[in-house]
Scaffold this active site. Structure first.
Site, PDB file in Angstrom:
ATOM      1  N   ARG A 128      31.688  19.545  -2.717  1.00 21.76           N
ATOM      2  CA  ARG A 128      31.749  19.411  -4.011  1.00 21.76           C
ATOM      3  C   ARG A 128      30.286  19.670  -4.637  1.00 21.76           C
ATOM      4  O   ARG A 128      29.375  19.610  -3.979  1.00 21.76           O
ATOM      5  CB  ARG A 128      32.275  18.064  -4.838  1.00 21.76           C
ATOM      6  CG  ARG A 128      33.697  17.760  -4.414  1.00 21.76           C
ATOM      7  CD  ARG A 128      34.058  16.225  -5.203  1.00 21.76           C
ATOM      8  NE  ARG A 128      35.575  16.154  -5.316  1.00 21.76           N
ATOM      9  CZ  ARG A 128      36.116  15.443  -4.691  1.00 21.76           C
ATOM     10  NH1 ARG A 128      35.534  14.115  -3.780  1.00 21.76           N
ATOM     11  NH2 ARG A 128      37.251  15.204  -4.737  1.00 21.76           N
ATOM     12  N   LYS A 185      32.980   9.496  24.470  1.00 25.10           N
ATOM     13  CA  LYS A 185      31.648   8.875  24.975  1.00 25.10           C
ATOM     14  C   LYS A 185      31.862   9.301  26.536  1.00 25.10           C
ATOM     15  O   LYS A 185      33.195   8.924  27.256  1.00 25.10           O
ATOM     16  CB  LYS A 185      31.650   7.458  24.672  1.00 25.10           C
ATOM     17  CG  LYS A 185      31.223   7.279  23.388  1.00 25.10           C
ATOM     18  CD  LYS A 185      31.019   5.826  23.143  1.00 25.10           C
ATOM     19  CE  LYS A 185      30.762   5.340  21.800  1.00 25.10           C
ATOM     20  NZ  LYS A 185      29.263   5.454  21.091  1.00 25.10           N
ATOM     21  N   GLU A 197      27.334  -4.917  17.748  1.00 25.16           N
ATOM     22  CA  GLU A 197      26.201  -3.927  16.970  1.00 25.16           C
ATOM     23  C   GLU A 197      25.399  -4.858  16.471  1.00 25.16           C
ATOM     24  O   GLU A 197      25.667  -6.106  16.029  1.00 25.16           O
ATOM     25  CB  GLU A 197      26.939  -3.070  15.791  1.00 25.16           C
ATOM     26  CG  GLU A 197      27.862  -2.224  16.494  1.00 25.16           C
ATOM     27  CD  GLU A 197      28.393  -1.443  15.191  1.00 25.16           C
ATOM     28  OE1 GLU A 197      27.980  -0.240  15.268  1.00 25.16           O
ATOM     29  OE2 GLU A 197      29.502  -1.742  14.672  1.00 25.16           O
ATOM     30  N   HIS A 229      38.949   2.235  18.252  1.00 31.52           N
ATOM     31  CA  HIS A 229      37.828   2.226  19.198  1.00 31.52           C
ATOM     32  C   HIS A 229      38.446   1.154  20.645  1.00 31.52           C
ATOM     33  O   HIS A 229      38.681   1.737  21.500  1.00 31.52           O
ATOM     34  CB  HIS A 229      36.766   2.016  19.042  1.00 31.52           C
ATOM     35  CG  HIS A 229      36.016   2.880  18.015  1.00 31.52           C
ATOM     36  ND1 HIS A 229      36.426   3.954  17.749  1.00 31.52           N
ATOM     37  CD2 HIS A 229      34.965   2.539  16.940  1.00 31.52           C
ATOM     38  CE1 HIS A 229      36.036   4.762  16.690  1.00 31.52           C
ATOM     39  NE2 HIS A 229      34.814   3.783  16.195  1.00 31.52           N
ATOM     40  N   LYS A 264      29.483  -6.987  13.513  1.00 29.75           N
ATOM     41  CA  LYS A 264      28.192  -6.414  13.432  1.00 29.75           C
ATOM     42  C   LYS A 264      27.168  -7.634  13.056  1.00 29.75           C
ATOM     43  O   LYS A 264      27.561  -8.879  13.046  1.00 29.75           O
ATOM     44  CB  LYS A 264      28.276  -5.884  12.002  1.00 29.75           C
ATOM     45  CG  LYS A 264      29.191  -4.459  11.982  1.00 29.75           C
ATOM     46  CD  LYS A 264      28.930  -3.461  10.967  1.00 29.75           C
ATOM     47  CE  LYS A 264      29.762  -2.115  11.058  1.00 29.75           C
ATOM     48  NZ  LYS A 264      29.295  -1.228  11.930  1.00 29.75           N
TER      49      LYS A 264
END
Ligand code: BG6
Length: 517
Positions: free
Chosen positions: A71, A216, A250, A274, A364
């Protein structure tokens, strides 16, 4: 029990390259790659660096043309190149080389305009025709790096302007493929609708549903480890495995994506795709061959054997958490119940896995960045040297597939500590890819983009397994979204204690997450 010191692993094995197990990798056809959402984060962080690295490694075939569509009013390929350059410099695996960048910039083209405007697609068609005249022969890949709500609009326009046609992909004919980014739907019903909708415009053989975990190296190696060695497969079942733990931890938070994350949460973001994909590779049966559909059939089959979670399971075998400062993130309401951490137990009703629990955990802002699969083997039936090893508890062997970081494999087992007494200690045998093969590990997106250009869908998700993965997590989403009860955990910790208690009740414990020194 004497414990070995934990340190960043270094390899004790040397790799020797034996050649490819699967078919010889062929170079892709010359292709035009069209990226919708070309100025977005994914494009700058992953797609452009991946394509740049593929070009530097001479994995692409000339001419490859990359057409950004976005855009806005920007329209020149030069301006597009200028926008991408700092991102590629920051995120590329290989250093930005001025001459290589010049070549890469010459492969770029750009169309600016609204997706609802026919003029955008008229301009795109002109660019694709020009690419075809250069030698891309009509091979094209459309990467939809935009929210799923925009997919119907883009596909409808692509069809209207005859840029896509729905046809089974056959070797020797120009490839026309669409890559779709996750999240693929937001629940079972919306994923089915999305599949139906895309299926109207593209045949299943043209749809590449991306899950970057499958690209991966270490995830692909799960199959080579299992089916390229005869020593593991006899142990890979309920007779020898006590439980399996799959963690994706993470240290980062939601990185400014508050409103996206509020709609998503960790179950949709990581577990539905995942982790269930990794679990299916760990648990699938031996495929008839390494061909895309043989592997995808077995993955789908094992997901079908995963036992659906009952309300009781959600209450007793699933835990949700939220890091303490999550509600301070921009775009997150003060009373948010969105989980940034989840742990859950799955059982697989099959001859191979009956009775073996699979514990999945993702979160996380945890203490350590680590993604790994640990296969915990059963204890020995009888300890022969009980007297001598008094006071120590023999720990069963654990095979760990380290997906990241320190990519590699380790095996923990017990050994006698040297000395006149029989003392036992844990030892860890390590293999790391970096040391074993002395080769750089390519980024997942490099492999996946290349495979799509080659028409190889092995590492992409098929409709049936996406559907089944939604079915499996649907009860968790339903219960958690209907009832508050998220456990707050400290930033930088190992997650909510409730997750440890859940494992503890079954006599197991998670692999401890340790902050980096
Ligand atoms: C993405 C998620 O799919 O995977 C992100 O949307 C997450 O939230 C990322 O951070 C993790 O990927 P990787 O490759 O760094 O483990």
């Amino acid at each position: 029990m004497i414990e070995p010191k934990r340190k960043a692993p270094s390899s004790t094995v040397t790799g020797e390259i034996l050649g490819t197990v699967s078919t010889k990798r062929r170079k892709p056809e010359p292709t035009a790659i069209v990226i919708f959402g070309a100025l977005g984060d994914l494009s700058g962080r992953k797609l452009a660096p991946a394509l740049y690295n593929l070009m530097v490694d001479q994995s692409l075939t000339d001419p490859t043309v990359i057409i950004g569509v976005s855009r806005g009013t920007m329209s020149s390929p030069q301006a597009f190149a200028e926008q991408l350059k700092p991102r590629v410099a920051e995120f590329s695996r290989q250093k930005l080389d001025p001459a290589a960048w010049e070549k890469f910039a010459s492969m770029l083209d750009f169309v600016g305009g609204e997706f609802s405007d026919d003029a955008t697609f008229v301009a795109l068609k002109a660019r694709l025709d020009a690419a075809k005249a250069k030698g891309t022969n009509g091979n094209r890949v459309f990467y939809l790096s935009v929210p799923p709500s925009v997919f119907p609009l883009i596909l409808e326009k692509l069809e209207k302007h005859k840029l896509i046609d729905r046809a089974v992909q056959k070797p020797g004919t120009p490839g026309c493929r669409v890559i779709v980014e996750k999240p693929f739907g937001r629940d079972l019903a919306s994923a089915r609708q999305l599949n139906e909708m895309i299926g109207k415009y593209q045949d299943e053989s043209q749809i590449y549903r991306i899950d970057h975990y499958l690209g991966k190296e270490t995830v692909q190696n799960i199959l080579v480890l299992r089916f390229g060695n005869s020593i593991f497969e006899p142990l890979w079942n309920r007779n020898h495995v006590e439980f399996v733990e799959i963690t994706a931890a993470e240290t980062i938070g939601i990185e400014g994506r508050g409103s996206f994350y509020e709609q998503t949460g960790v179950v949709r973001d990581i577990i539905q795709n995942h982790l269930l994909q990794v679990m299916s590779l760990v648990t699938m049966e031996v495929p008839a061959s390494f061909a895309a559909d043989d592997i995808r059939d077995e993955k789908s089959q094992v997901l079908r054997s995963v036992r659906p979670l009952t309300l009781n399971d959600v209450a007793n075998h699933c835990v949700r958490g939220q890091y303490r400062t999550y509600r301070e993130e921009q775009g997150v309401p003060e009373e948010s119940q969105t989980p940034t951490f989840a742990a859950m137990r799955f059982m697989i009703d099959s001859w191979r896995w009956q009775g073996v629990p699979f514990y999945l955990r993702a979160g996380k802002k945890l203490a350590e960045r680590l993604t790994e699969v640990s296969i915990h083997f059963k204890s020995v039936p009888l300890v022969l040297f009980k007297e001598e090893a008094a006071g120590s508890v023999l720990q069963p062997a654990v095979l760990t597939l380290r997906i990241q970081p320190h990519e590699g494999i380790s095996l923990r087992f017990v050994a006698k500590v040297p000395g006149e007494n029989i003392n036992v200690g844990n030892v860890i045998m390590e293999m790391t890819y970096a040391d074993a093969f002395n080769r750089p590990i390519a980024e997942a997106y490099e492999r996946l983009l290349l495979d799509c250009m080659r028409g190889d869908a092995t590492l992409f998700n098929r409709r049936d397994s996406v559907d089944r993965a939604w079915e499996l997590i649907q009860p968790v989403l339903q219960v958690w979204e209907a009832t508050p009860g998220v456990h707050i955990y400290e930033d930088g910790s190992g997650g909510p204690p409730a997750a440890d208690e859940m494992m503890g009740r079954e006599g197991f414990s998670w692999r401890e997450l340790l902050p980096a020194k």
